[in-house]
Write a protein that holds these residues in place. Structure first.
Motif, PDB file in Angstrom:
ATOM      1  N   PHE A  24       0.114  80.148-108.187  1.00  0.00           N
ATOM      2  CA  PHE A  24       1.055  80.724-107.223  1.00  0.00           C
ATOM      3  C   PHE A  24       1.953  79.609-106.714  1.00  0.00           C
ATOM      4  CE2 PHE A  24      -1.985  78.940-104.350  1.00  0.00           C
ATOM      5  CZ  PHE A  24      -1.381  78.805-103.104  1.00  0.00           C
ATOM      6  N   LEU A  25       3.049  79.998-106.035  1.00  0.00           N
ATOM      7  CA  LEU A  25       3.955  79.031-105.432  1.00  0.00           C
ATOM      8  C   LEU A  25       3.576  78.840-103.974  1.00  0.00           C
ATOM      9  CD1 LEU A  25       7.385  80.081-106.978  1.00  0.00           C
ATOM     10  CD2 LEU A  25       5.867  78.201-107.660  1.00  0.00           C
ATOM     11  N   MET A  26       3.186  77.635-103.634  1.00  0.00           N
ATOM     12  CA  MET A  26       2.698  77.304-102.299  1.00  0.00           C
ATOM     13  C   MET A  26       3.808  76.644-101.488  1.00  0.00           C
ATOM     14  SD  MET A  26      -0.707  75.081-101.418  1.00  0.00           S
ATOM     15  CE  MET A  26      -1.288  74.878 -99.732  1.00  0.00           C
ATOM     16  N   GLY A  27       3.957  77.083-100.236  1.00  0.00           N
ATOM     17  CA  GLY A  27       4.941  76.478 -99.351  1.00  0.00           C
ATOM     18  C   GLY A  27       5.972  77.472 -98.850  1.00  0.00           C
ATOM     19  N   ASP A  28       6.858  76.983 -97.996  1.00  0.00           N
ATOM     20  CA  ASP A  28       7.861  77.811 -97.319  1.00  0.00           C
ATOM     21  C   ASP A  28       9.104  77.968 -98.186  1.00  0.00           C
ATOM     22  OD1 ASP A  28       9.610  79.052 -95.565  1.00  0.00           O
ATOM     23  OD2 ASP A  28      10.052  77.202 -94.461  1.00  0.00           O
ATOM     24  N   SER A  29       9.268  79.141 -98.777  1.00  0.00           N
ATOM     25  CA  SER A  29      10.440  79.417 -99.606  1.00  0.00           C
ATOM     26  C   SER A  29      11.551  80.100 -98.833  1.00  0.00           C
ATOM     27  CB  SER A  29      10.032  80.292-100.796  1.00  0.00           C
ATOM     28  OG  SER A  29       9.511  81.540-100.350  1.00  0.00           O
ATOM     29  N   ARG A  30      11.342  80.348 -97.524  1.00  0.00           N
ATOM     30  CA  ARG A  30      12.310  81.086 -96.711  1.00  0.00           C
ATOM     31  C   ARG A  30      13.066  80.219 -95.718  1.00  0.00           C
ATOM     32  NH1 ARG A  30      13.151  86.255 -98.712  1.00  0.00           N
ATOM     33  NH2 ARG A  30      11.257  86.853 -99.811  1.00  0.00           N
ATOM     34  N   GLY A  31      12.681  78.976 -95.572  1.00  0.00           N
ATOM     35  CA  GLY A  31      13.332  78.096 -94.615  1.00  0.00           C
ATOM     36  C   GLY A  31      12.951  78.371 -93.184  1.00  0.00           C
TER      37      GLY A  31
END
Length: 303
Positions: A24-31
């Motif tokens: 999965f993609l971990m972290g804040d992708s929305r800012g």
């Protein structure tokens, strides 16, 4: 204080989400995050199959552990813990000074997992246990034959398969039917209680995500196994990351009943925080995890 270890003997009663692991993609992708928290860069992570509690460990769960072992939490040993100012249930002589820089937090003598607001309060058995430090949580895990989830496992489980979503259910915060226990009104002086709760809610109060986990965001912060570093994502391995080798604070995830956009919007899948392993407060608890054998079937299953 060094974490206490037990030979696994306890019965851990929490319902389990059996997760197959994967990428999965971990972290804040929305800012949405605070740059200082280290929610970026977004990076690919692969976790192994594991099981994780569908709910936080409850007061009743923790009581079984304490009764079986005689364990005393760090708040009990220190004689005080941090209580939110509107939730005090204590004698005047037990109320200490507010926390510098965060006057809504007050040190209270006699506040602990049995007495979340002070000695005049009594914990609800179906609410998440609070006033437990990271060391207390790992002691419970040792007794139960469990462990704390890694930060990567926690985020994978909280997302429920929704890649890049802000919340366990999607990107928007519905206000016609509350799905999370956070602050409404003017923080920290007035809570309009639109979600029905001033402090903690029962662990099964809101609908689960697609993996069967309840209240990974809001309600209480949840301890994870990892040491915390704000720059860790830039050097995190792709396979089964376990956090830095050393540090001074342990990772907390998910936000709490005190989160409000004017102060703390950390009730999101990617949000990170941390505290020292011996710290306890009225809005932090934990859920447990365990390794499991790989499953040939995709998806997840609750048992």
């Amino acid at each position: 204080m060094e974490p206490v270890r037990f030979a696994a003997a306890g019965r851990h009663a929490a319902e389990q989400a059996e997760l197959p692991g994967g990428a999965f993609l971990m972290g804040d992708s929305r800012g949405d995050g605070n740059p200082g928290d280290g929610e970026t860069p977004v990076h690919r992570v692969v976790v192994r199959p594991f099981s994780i509690d569908a709910t936080c460990v409850t007061t009743a769960d923790f009581a079984a552990f304490a009764e079986a072992t005689g364990y005393r939490t760090e708040a009990e040993l220190y004689g005080f813990s941090a209580v939110f100012h509107l939730a005090l249930s204590a004698r005047p002589q037990d109320v200490m000074r507010p926390v510098p820089g965060a006057p809504w937090w007050v040190g209270v003598r006699g506040a602990d997992w049995r007495h979340p607001g002070g000695v005049l309060s009594e914990a609800e058995p179906d609410h998440p246990v609070v006033h437990v430090s990271w060391n207390d949580a790992t002691a419970y895990c040792s007794w139960a034959g469990r462990r704390l989830p890694t930060e990567a496992e926690w985020e994978y489980a909280s997302r429920g398969g929704l890649e890049g979503a802000r919340y366990p259910w999607g990107d928007e915060l519905p206000r016609d039917e509350w799905r999370v226990n956070i602050w409404q009104g003017d923080f920290p002086s007035r809570n309009t209680l639109e979600d029905g709760h001033l402090t903690t809610a029962p662990v099964r109060a809101f609908a689960p995500n697609a993996y069967g986990l309840r209240q990974t965001v809001g309600n209480v912060w949840e301890w994870c196994a990892d040491w915390y570093a704000p720059d860790y994502y830039a050097r995190s391995p792709e396979e089964d990351p376990r956090g830095p080798r050393r540090g001074t604070a342990r990772v907390l995830r998910g936000g709490s009943f005190l989160c409000h956009d004017s102060y703390c919007n950390r009730y999101r899948n990617s949000a990170r925080s941390a505290n020292t392993p011996g710290s306890s407060m009225a809005n932090a608890g934990f859920r447990t995890a365990r390794d499991r054998a790989p499953s040939p079937e995709p998806g997840s299953r609750i048992r």
